[in-house]
Design a protein around this motif. Structure first.
Motif, PDB file in Angstrom:
ATOM      1  N   SER A  66       0.976  -1.162  -0.401  1.00 24.90           N
ATOM      2  CA  SER A  66       0.133  -0.241  -0.302  1.00 24.90           C
ATOM      3  C   SER A  66       0.975   1.326   0.040  1.00 24.90           C
ATOM      4  O   SER A  66       1.454   0.876   0.480  1.00 24.90           O
ATOM      5  N   SER A  67       1.055   2.260  -0.636  1.00 22.03           N
ATOM      6  CA  SER A  67       1.380   3.427  -0.627  1.00 22.03           C
ATOM      7  C   SER A  67       1.610   3.757   0.620  1.00 22.03           C
ATOM      8  O   SER A  67       2.473   4.427   0.651  1.00 22.03           O
ATOM      9  N   ALA A  68       0.220   3.261   1.786  1.00 22.78           N
ATOM     10  CA  ALA A  68       0.109   4.610   2.437  1.00 22.78           C
ATOM     11  C   ALA A  68       1.604   3.491   3.638  1.00 22.78           C
ATOM     12  O   ALA A  68       2.081   4.495   4.816  1.00 22.78           O
ATOM     13  N   LEU A  69       2.543   2.692   3.448  1.00 17.73           N
ATOM     14  CA  LEU A  69       3.588   2.102   3.948  1.00 17.73           C
ATOM     15  C   LEU A  69       4.159   2.319   3.290  1.00 17.73           C
ATOM     16  O   LEU A  69       5.156   1.846   4.088  1.00 17.73           O
ATOM     17  N   ASP A  70       4.718   2.815   2.478  1.00 17.10           N
ATOM     18  CA  ASP A  70       5.893   3.684   1.981  1.00 17.10           C
ATOM     19  C   ASP A  70       5.638   4.990   2.386  1.00 17.10           C
ATOM     20  O   ASP A  70       5.287   6.525   2.994  1.00 17.10           O
ATOM     21  N   PRO A  71       7.380   5.206   3.329  1.00 17.36           N
ATOM     22  CA  PRO A  71       8.058   6.332   3.578  1.00 17.36           C
ATOM     23  C   PRO A  71       7.780   7.517   2.611  1.00 17.36           C
ATOM     24  O   PRO A  71       7.227   9.266   3.200  1.00 17.36           O
ATOM     25  N   GLY A  72       8.085   7.194   1.438  1.00 14.58           N
ATOM     26  CA  GLY A  72       7.555   8.582   0.475  1.00 14.58           C
ATOM     27  C   GLY A  72       8.771  10.153   0.782  1.00 14.58           C
ATOM     28  O   GLY A  72      10.319   9.410   1.104  1.00 14.58           O
ATOM     29  N   ASN A  73       7.818  11.159   0.411  1.00 11.37           N
ATOM     30  CA  ASN A  73       9.258  11.643   1.457  1.00 11.37           C
ATOM     31  C   ASN A  73       9.017  12.647   2.399  1.00 11.37           C
ATOM     32  O   ASN A  73       9.583  13.686   2.848  1.00 11.37           O
ATOM     33  N   ARG A  74       7.920  11.846   3.474  1.00  9.17           N
ATOM     34  CA  ARG A  74       7.392  12.350   4.805  1.00  9.17           C
ATOM     35  C   ARG A  74       8.649  12.080   5.702  1.00  9.17           C
ATOM     36  O   ARG A  74       8.897  10.749   5.747  1.00  9.17           O
ATOM     37  N   ASP A  75       8.181  12.294   6.686  1.00 13.86           N
ATOM     38  CA  ASP A  75       8.928  12.186   8.018  1.00 13.86           C
ATOM     39  C   ASP A  75       7.463  10.488   8.073  1.00 13.86           C
ATOM     40  O   ASP A  75       7.069  10.580   8.244  1.00 13.86           O
ATOM     41  N   TYR A  76       9.005   9.870   8.961  1.00 17.85           N
ATOM     42  CA  TYR A  76       8.430   8.597   8.641  1.00 17.85           C
ATOM     43  C   TYR A  76       8.869   7.758  10.018  1.00 17.85           C
ATOM     44  O   TYR A  76      10.252   7.933   9.677  1.00 17.85           O
ATOM     45  N   ALA A  77       8.002   6.860  11.183  1.00 18.21           N
ATOM     46  CA  ALA A  77       8.121   6.277  11.964  1.00 18.21           C
ATOM     47  C   ALA A  77       7.733   5.411  12.047  1.00 18.21           C
ATOM     48  O   ALA A  77       7.166   4.673  11.759  1.00 18.21           O
ATOM     49  N   VAL A  78       9.374   3.778  12.799  1.00 26.39           N
ATOM     50  CA  VAL A  78       8.239   2.278  12.764  1.00 26.39           C
ATOM     51  C   VAL A  78       8.847   2.285  14.139  1.00 26.39           C
ATOM     52  O   VAL A  78      10.378   2.720  15.007  1.00 26.39           O
ATOM     53  N   THR A  79       7.829   1.495  15.821  1.00 25.07           N
ATOM     54  CA  THR A  79       8.480   1.497  16.425  1.00 25.07           C
ATOM     55  C   THR A  79       7.796  -0.134  17.122  1.00 25.07           C
ATOM     56  O   THR A  79       6.197  -0.429  16.369  1.00 25.07           O
ATOM     57  N   VAL A  80       8.596  -0.948  17.454  1.00 25.33           N
ATOM     58  CA  VAL A  80       8.431  -1.932  17.889  1.00 25.33           C
ATOM     59  C   VAL A  80       8.798  -2.192  18.756  1.00 25.33           C
ATOM     60  O   VAL A  80       9.486  -1.585  20.048  1.00 25.33           O
ATOM     61  N   ARG A  81       7.803  -3.118  19.592  1.00 28.24           N
ATOM     62  CA  ARG A  81       8.050  -3.489  21.227  1.00 28.24           C
ATOM     63  C   ARG A  81       8.306  -5.323  21.178  1.00 28.24           C
ATOM     64  O   ARG A  81       7.723  -5.914  21.064  1.00 28.24           O
ATOM     65  N   LEU A  82       9.855  -5.636  20.475  1.00 31.58           N
ATOM     66  CA  LEU A  82      10.451  -6.493  20.749  1.00 31.58           C
ATOM     67  C   LEU A  82      10.999  -7.572  22.302  1.00 31.58           C
ATOM     68  O   LEU A  82      11.696  -6.551  22.836  1.00 31.58           O
ATOM     69  N   ARG A  83      11.061  -9.015  22.151  1.00 33.04           N
ATOM     70  CA  ARG A  83      11.914  -9.923  23.444  1.00 33.04           C
ATOM     71  C   ARG A  83      12.610 -10.931  22.758  1.00 33.04           C
ATOM     72  O   ARG A  83      12.045 -11.539  22.204  1.00 33.04           O
ATOM     73  N   THR A  84      14.007 -10.602  22.807  1.00 33.39           N
ATOM     74  CA  THR A  84      14.077 -12.007  22.342  1.00 33.39           C
ATOM     75  C   THR A  84      15.931 -12.087  23.331  1.00 33.39           C
ATOM     76  O   THR A  84      15.868 -11.403  23.316  1.00 33.39           O
ATOM     77  N   GLY A 130      13.485  14.924   6.964  1.00 36.07           N
ATOM     78  CA  GLY A 130      14.042  15.558   5.823  1.00 36.07           C
ATOM     79  C   GLY A 130      15.399  15.908   6.009  1.00 36.07           C
ATOM     80  O   GLY A 130      16.492  16.104   5.605  1.00 36.07           O
ATOM     81  N   SER A 131      16.043  15.888   7.109  1.00 31.85           N
ATOM     82  CA  SER A 131      17.467  15.868   8.302  1.00 31.85           C
ATOM     83  C   SER A 131      18.674  15.102   8.066  1.00 31.85           C
ATOM     84  O   SER A 131      19.490  14.738   8.686  1.00 31.85           O
ATOM     85  N   GLY A 132      17.305  13.644   8.383  1.00 27.55           N
ATOM     86  CA  GLY A 132      18.083  12.575   9.065  1.00 27.55           C
ATOM     87  C   GLY A 132      17.892  10.954   9.343  1.00 27.55           C
ATOM     88  O   GLY A 132      16.319  11.009   9.660  1.00 27.55           O
ATOM     89  N   VAL A 133      17.991  10.154   9.850  1.00 30.67           N
ATOM     90  CA  VAL A 133      17.552   9.048  10.897  1.00 30.67           C
ATOM     91  C   VAL A 133      18.077   9.047  12.440  1.00 30.67           C
ATOM     92  O   VAL A 133      19.370   9.121  12.532  1.00 30.67           O
ATOM     93  N   SER A 134      17.157   9.084  13.401  1.00 29.75           N
ATOM     94  CA  SER A 134      17.251   7.977  14.835  1.00 29.75           C
ATOM     95  C   SER A 134      16.628   8.155  15.029  1.00 29.75           C
ATOM     96  O   SER A 134      15.953   6.772  14.560  1.00 29.75           O
ATOM     97  N   LEU A 135      17.695   7.023  16.042  1.00 31.88           N
ATOM     98  CA  LEU A 135      16.725   5.646  16.334  1.00 31.88           C
ATOM     99  C   LEU A 135      17.274   6.066  18.000  1.00 31.88           C
ATOM    100  O   LEU A 135      18.062   6.270  18.698  1.00 31.88           O
ATOM    101  N   ALA A 136      15.865   4.615  19.584  1.00 31.67           N
ATOM    102  CA  ALA A 136      15.653   5.547  20.688  1.00 31.67           C
ATOM    103  C   ALA A 136      15.409   4.133  20.265  1.00 31.67           C
ATOM    104  O   ALA A 136      14.501   2.872  20.176  1.00 31.67           O
ATOM    105  N   VAL A 137      15.818   3.660  22.055  1.00 35.61           N
ATOM    106  CA  VAL A 137      15.805   2.365  22.499  1.00 35.61           C
ATOM    107  C   VAL A 137      15.086   2.724  24.197  1.00 35.61           C
ATOM    108  O   VAL A 137      15.373   3.594  24.943  1.00 35.61           O
ATOM    109  N   ASP A 138      13.921   2.179  23.970  1.00 31.68           N
ATOM    110  CA  ASP A 138      13.327   2.553  25.485  1.00 31.68           C
ATOM    111  C   ASP A 138      13.262   3.667  25.992  1.00 31.68           C
ATOM    112  O   ASP A 138      13.340   4.843  26.976  1.00 31.68           O
ATOM    113  N   GLY A 139      12.689   4.969  24.859  1.00 33.18           N
ATOM    114  CA  GLY A 139      12.831   6.233  24.894  1.00 33.18           C
ATOM    115  C   GLY A 139      13.792   6.903  25.170  1.00 33.18           C
ATOM    116  O   GLY A 139      13.618   8.693  24.988  1.00 33.18           O
ATOM    117  N   ARG A 140      15.190   6.836  24.425  1.00 29.06           N
ATOM    118  CA  ARG A 140      16.624   7.388  25.191  1.00 29.06           C
ATOM    119  C   ARG A 140      16.557   7.226  23.957  1.00 29.06           C
ATOM    120  O   ARG A 140      17.047   6.094  22.888  1.00 29.06           O
TER     121      ARG A 140
END
Length: 323
Positions: free
Chosen positions: A185-203, A265-275
């Motif tokens: 779906s085009s809705a799932l493509d980042p396109g030109n938008r600010d786009y964030a993916v958040t996952v809660r995982l355990r491994t 538009g300025s980069g990519v950032s990664l946060a773990v547990d809110g930091r």
């Protein structure tokens, strides 16, 4: 001598009813209900404000004049009047809880609006055992297909989610039913938008692709979360290039972690547990492909020439937001 005894009985009844009403207000169970109402309304956001059930409760709580009228019409029955007063007090508690819940929901909605982000898809992963449809609760209808090798309704460390069992890396054959997939779906493509993916995982493992749309050779670019050596990485590849960020420490310790990756538009950032643990500047360019979104590994692989990079571990929920 009979009249004083009646007054004494009435006074005693009033004191008993008043004490009972105070105890009813202070019952811990009702506090729990009020707290639950607050949390529920905050989680539902604008739905909590618009839900007829909240309005019905508020209307029911304020619709007490008829009881007062009956109490006034029988002034000699002080005990019944006191009981009516206690009922009013109890209903006022519900009115206060409801009003506070609606106010909290409004604040949460305003906070979300201030960021400008909106949910593209929200997968809570709370389906029952044996479920084969992953429900998108965002209202956008981006439901997924759960492969029959994915175990649903797994409860662990206070959460319920999906379990992806371990498969030997690069050992044929491929296991497409190890995945959860959502149709392109085009809705799932980042396109030109600010786009964030958040996952809660355990491994406790140290390998695999957690979520992705597209692969390295996909026309139009791709994005993915992966966890080599137990260290989570996030990648966005667009027409201007690729940006990868990764955490500084392993998270394959058997505890739940919330990982969020955002491309702007300025980069990519990664946060773990809110930091925020990593950030790189740059612009990837637009990303848009015709691939399905997959959770748990690659869709186009054979475990011979192209490894499937199957994830092993648990997932509690996934959310995609855009702006």
């Amino acid at each position: 001598m009979a009249a004083p005894s009646l007054h004494a009985v009435a006074a005693s009844s009033l004191r008993a009813v008043a004490a009972s009403s105070l105890r009813a207000v202070a019952v811990p169970g009702r506090r729990t209900v009020a707290a639950s109402s607050l949390q529920g309304a905050a989680a539902l956001g604008p739905q909590a404000v618009a839900a007829p059930s909240w309005r019905a409760q508020a209307m029911a709580a304020t619709a007490v004049p008829s009881r007062r009228a009956r109490a006034t019409a029988a002034p000699g029955r002080r005990a019944r009047a006191a009981a009516a007063t206690a009922a009013v007090l109890g209903r006022r508690v519900l009115v206060v809880a409801t009003a506070a819940a609606v106010a909290a929901a409004g604040s949460a909605t305003a906070a979300g609006a201030s960021t400008g982000r909106y949910p593209v898809a929200t997968w809570s992963m709370n389906e029952g055992a044996g479920a084969r449809t992953m429900i998108d609760s965002s209202g956008n209808g981006l439901h997924g297909v759960i492969g029959n090798e994915v175990v649903t309704d797994v409860g662990v460390r206070g959460a319920t989610g999906y379990r992806f069992t371990r498969l030997q890396p690069d050992r044929p054959p491929a296991h497409p039913r190890h995945l959860v997939t959502v149709a392109d779906s085009s809705a799932l493509d980042p396109g030109n938008r600010d786009y964030a993916v958040t996952v809660r995982l355990r491994t406790t493992y140290q390998f695999g692709n957690i979520i992705q749309k597209g692969q390295a050779t996909a026309s139009g670019g791709n994005f993915k979360f992966q966890i080599p050596d137990g260290i989570v990485q996030c990648l966005f590849r667009g027409s201007n290039g690729t940006i990868i960020v990764q955490a500084s420490r392993r998270i394959n310790d058997g505890w739940w972690h919330v990982v969020r990756c955002e491309r702007t538009g300025s980069g990519v950032s990664l946060a773990v547990d809110g930091r925020t643990v990593a950030r790189r500047s740059g612009w990837t360019g637009p990303i848009s492909n015709g691939w399905p979104l997959s959770i748990g590994g690659k869709t186009d692989c054979d475990q011979r020439d192209v490894g499937c990079d199957y994830y092993a571990g648990d997932l509690d929920w996934v959310e995609i937001e855009a702006r």
